[in-house]
Design a protein around this motif. Structure first.
Motif, mmCIF file in Angstrom:
data_model
loop_
_atom_site.group_PDB
_atom_site.id
_atom_site.type_symbol
_atom_site.label_atom_id
_atom_site.label_comp_id
_atom_site.label_asym_id
_atom_site.label_seq_id
_atom_site.Cartn_x
_atom_site.Cartn_y
_atom_site.Cartn_z
ATOM 1 N N GLY A 33 0.898 -1.359 -0.059
ATOM 2 C CA GLY A 33 0.165 -0.166 -0.114
ATOM 3 C C GLY A 33 0.976 1.261 0.048
ATOM 4 O O GLY A 33 0.584 2.152 -0.543
ATOM 5 N N TRP A 34 1.791 1.435 0.703
ATOM 6 C CA TRP A 34 2.666 2.505 0.847
ATOM 7 C C TRP A 34 3.691 2.526 -0.601
ATOM 8 O O TRP A 34 3.679 3.441 -0.874
ATOM 9 C CB TRP A 34 3.796 2.251 2.181
ATOM 10 C CG TRP A 34 3.233 2.480 3.558
ATOM 11 C CD1 TRP A 34 2.422 1.855 4.156
ATOM 12 C CD2 TRP A 34 3.165 3.887 3.956
ATOM 13 N NE1 TRP A 34 1.815 2.763 5.269
ATOM 14 C CE2 TRP A 34 2.443 3.910 5.293
ATOM 15 C CE3 TRP A 34 3.886 5.342 3.637
ATOM 16 C CZ2 TRP A 34 2.216 5.181 5.951
ATOM 17 C CZ3 TRP A 34 3.418 6.396 4.554
ATOM 18 C CH2 TRP A 34 2.698 6.182 5.590
ATOM 19 N N LEU A 35 4.044 1.342 -0.818
ATOM 20 C CA LEU A 35 4.782 1.398 -2.369
ATOM 21 C C LEU A 35 3.748 2.172 -3.444
ATOM 22 O O LEU A 35 4.258 2.889 -4.090
ATOM 23 C CB LEU A 35 5.073 0.125 -2.545
ATOM 24 C CG LEU A 35 6.536 -0.492 -1.759
ATOM 25 C CD1 LEU A 35 6.675 -1.887 -2.103
ATOM 26 C CD2 LEU A 35 7.526 0.426 -1.895
ATOM 27 N N THR A 59 -4.942 5.210 -1.874
ATOM 28 C CA THR A 59 -4.057 4.238 -1.878
ATOM 29 C C THR A 59 -3.310 4.055 -0.303
ATOM 30 O O THR A 59 -3.090 3.105 -0.013
ATOM 31 C CB THR A 59 -2.938 4.673 -2.834
ATOM 32 O OG1 THR A 59 -3.582 4.693 -4.241
ATOM 33 C CG2 THR A 59 -1.992 3.635 -2.817
ATOM 34 N N LEU A 60 -3.017 5.532 0.032
ATOM 35 C CA LEU A 60 -2.312 5.393 1.508
ATOM 36 C C LEU A 60 -3.074 5.013 2.681
ATOM 37 O O LEU A 60 -2.813 4.052 3.508
ATOM 38 C CB LEU A 60 -1.697 6.612 1.743
ATOM 39 C CG LEU A 60 -0.998 6.810 3.031
ATOM 40 C CD1 LEU A 60 0.302 6.118 3.153
ATOM 41 C CD2 LEU A 60 -0.659 8.331 3.345
ATOM 42 N N LEU A 61 -4.234 5.632 2.500
ATOM 43 C CA LEU A 61 -5.296 5.394 4.053
ATOM 44 C C LEU A 61 -5.838 4.035 3.763
ATOM 45 O O LEU A 61 -6.131 3.260 4.886
ATOM 46 C CB LEU A 61 -6.183 6.722 3.893
ATOM 47 C CG LEU A 61 -5.742 7.893 4.352
ATOM 48 C CD1 LEU A 61 -6.758 8.805 4.471
ATOM 49 C CD2 LEU A 61 -4.955 7.969 5.405
ATOM 50 N N PHE A 62 -6.259 3.632 2.757
ATOM 51 C CA PHE A 62 -7.029 2.466 2.375
ATOM 52 C C PHE A 62 -6.169 1.292 2.350
ATOM 53 O O PHE A 62 -6.042 0.108 3.007
ATOM 54 C CB PHE A 62 -8.225 2.378 1.276
ATOM 55 C CG PHE A 62 -9.038 1.492 1.266
ATOM 56 C CD1 PHE A 62 -10.150 1.503 2.188
ATOM 57 C CD2 PHE A 62 -8.999 0.330 0.703
ATOM 58 C CE1 PHE A 62 -11.052 0.429 2.187
ATOM 59 C CE2 PHE A 62 -9.858 -0.710 0.649
ATOM 60 C CZ PHE A 62 -11.189 -0.560 1.492
ATOM 61 N N LEU A 66 -5.792 1.208 6.302
ATOM 62 C CA LEU A 66 -7.173 0.322 6.651
ATOM 63 C C LEU A 66 -7.357 -1.157 6.373
ATOM 64 O O LEU A 66 -7.685 -1.847 7.374
ATOM 65 C CB LEU A 66 -8.346 0.958 5.868
ATOM 66 C CG LEU A 66 -9.781 0.532 6.368
ATOM 67 C CD1 LEU A 66 -9.891 0.602 7.933
ATOM 68 C CD2 LEU A 66 -10.800 1.049 5.702
ATOM 69 N N VAL A 67 -6.879 -1.575 5.170
ATOM 70 C CA VAL A 67 -6.889 -2.999 4.942
ATOM 71 C C VAL A 67 -5.887 -3.977 5.730
ATOM 72 O O VAL A 67 -6.276 -4.929 6.345
ATOM 73 C CB VAL A 67 -6.643 -3.215 3.328
ATOM 74 C CG1 VAL A 67 -6.292 -4.722 2.899
ATOM 75 C CG2 VAL A 67 -7.714 -2.740 2.521
ATOM 76 N N PRO A 68 -4.727 -3.511 6.065
ATOM 77 C CA PRO A 68 -4.055 -4.191 6.773
ATOM 78 C C PRO A 68 -4.534 -4.186 8.208
ATOM 79 O O PRO A 68 -4.119 -5.334 8.807
ATOM 80 C CB PRO A 68 -2.764 -3.369 6.990
ATOM 81 C CG PRO A 68 -2.516 -2.864 5.450
ATOM 82 C CD PRO A 68 -4.044 -2.206 5.198
ATOM 83 N N ALA A 69 -5.091 -3.072 8.791
ATOM 84 C CA ALA A 69 -5.537 -3.056 10.170
ATOM 85 C C ALA A 69 -6.668 -4.027 9.950
ATOM 86 O O ALA A 69 -6.951 -4.861 10.971
ATOM 87 C CB ALA A 69 -5.912 -1.924 10.523
ATOM 88 N N LEU A 70 -7.516 -4.245 9.316
ATOM 89 C CA LEU A 70 -8.502 -5.214 9.138
ATOM 90 C C LEU A 70 -8.156 -6.693 9.041
ATOM 91 O O LEU A 70 -8.642 -7.270 9.708
ATOM 92 C CB LEU A 70 -9.584 -5.104 8.045
ATOM 93 C CG LEU A 70 -10.434 -3.718 7.991
ATOM 94 C CD1 LEU A 70 -11.227 -3.623 6.729
ATOM 95 C CD2 LEU A 70 -11.404 -3.784 8.967
ATOM 96 N N LEU A 71 -7.039 -6.826 8.394
ATOM 97 C CA LEU A 71 -6.461 -8.115 8.255
ATOM 98 C C LEU A 71 -5.819 -8.768 9.608
ATOM 99 O O LEU A 71 -6.198 -9.744 9.944
ATOM 100 C CB LEU A 71 -5.344 -8.338 7.265
ATOM 101 C CG LEU A 71 -5.826 -7.983 5.782
ATOM 102 C CD1 LEU A 71 -4.443 -7.973 4.708
ATOM 103 C CD2 LEU A 71 -6.777 -9.064 5.245
ATOM 104 N N PHE A 72 -5.118 -7.520 10.471
ATOM 105 C CA PHE A 72 -4.683 -8.009 11.524
ATOM 106 C C PHE A 72 -5.879 -8.238 12.703
ATOM 107 O O PHE A 72 -5.797 -9.183 13.251
ATOM 108 C CB PHE A 72 -3.727 -6.803 12.247
ATOM 109 C CG PHE A 72 -2.398 -6.902 11.635
ATOM 110 C CD1 PHE A 72 -1.495 -8.121 11.773
ATOM 111 C CD2 PHE A 72 -1.768 -5.901 10.853
ATOM 112 C CE1 PHE A 72 -0.354 -7.899 11.411
ATOM 113 C CE2 PHE A 72 -0.653 -5.751 10.407
ATOM 114 C CZ PHE A 72 0.229 -6.939 10.532
ATOM 115 N N ALA A 73 -6.900 -7.385 12.330
ATOM 116 C CA ALA A 73 -8.136 -7.565 13.344
ATOM 117 C C ALA A 73 -8.604 -9.076 13.132
ATOM 118 O O ALA A 73 -9.045 -9.813 13.943
ATOM 119 C CB ALA A 73 -9.115 -6.615 12.994
#
Length: 209
Positions: A33-35, A59-62, A66-73
């Motif tokens: 996402g950052w790349l 790209t940055l926020l989602f 957000l997407v990695p945070a949801l995956l970790f959750a």
């Protein structure tokens, strides 16, 4: 500036093929996402500032947050940690990943024309094939989700390969698509974990109403 970002993105795709820990999957999604955020800033700097701002924020926020945070959750709630060792070996997955890379380079050389950036076209195709490898070679549904997200990132790179006018519309569709997919699968994981504790795709085929 672009080339180091693209090379790091390709390395992240190779790593996805061999890692077995789902936390690594989620971390790689954050890195990608950052790349993609940096790639968008460099590649699409000539488009309208409002469009660039939308693409950069999405790209940055989602993709990057957000997407990695949801995956970790999902990982925390379901307790899943790694790919089953009874599945395909890391070596086999690595071979398929390199085969996908060779196919991507070959197809890019044969198909891509002057209207498309060959570098972005080839990496985008490799991202699509890498996502398919994850979906086909792994049994855990979480791996399938990561494979789907990898394909979505490949679509973004395709949009940057064919010009600077397409990314706004494509990213709007990607934003909705990923949002619904992650939220639905996050809820799905939670419900499955509370009832039948099935997180393998094969297990779901045996579920009866």
């Amino acid at each position: 500036m672009i080339l180091p970002l693209i090379l790091l993105y390709v390395i992240s795709l190779v790593y996805l093929a061999i890692t077995e820990r789902f936390r690594n999957f989620a971390s790689i999604m954050a890195l990608q996402g950052w790349l993609l955020f940096l790639v968008a800033l460099v590649r699409l700097h000539a488009i309208h500032p409002a469009e660039l701002a939308f693409i950069a924020c999405e790209t940055l926020l989602f993709k990057g947050v957000l997407v990695p945070a949801l995956l970790f959750a999902v990982i925390r709630k379901t307790g899943i940690s790694r790919v089953r060792t009874s599945g395909s070996s890391q070596f086999r997955s690595l071979l398929l990943s390199f085969a996908a890379l060779v196919v991507s380079v070959s197809v890019t050389y044969l198909v891509a024309d002057a209207s498309a950036d060959r570098l972005f076209f080839g990496v985008a195709l490799y991202a699509l094939l890498s996502g398919l490898v994850l979906i086909v070679m792994r049994t855990r549904i979480f791996s399938h989700m990561v494979g789907f997200l990898t394909i979505e990132n490949g679509v973004f790179l395709f949009s940057t390969a064919i010009g600077v006018e397409m990314p706004l519309l494509i990213n709007a569709a990607i934003l909705l698509d990923i949002l619904m997919s992650v939220l639905m699968l996050g809820l799905f994981f939670t419900k499955i974990d509370r009832t039948i504790h099935a997180i393998d795709a094969d297990s779901l085929t045996r579920v009866k109403d």
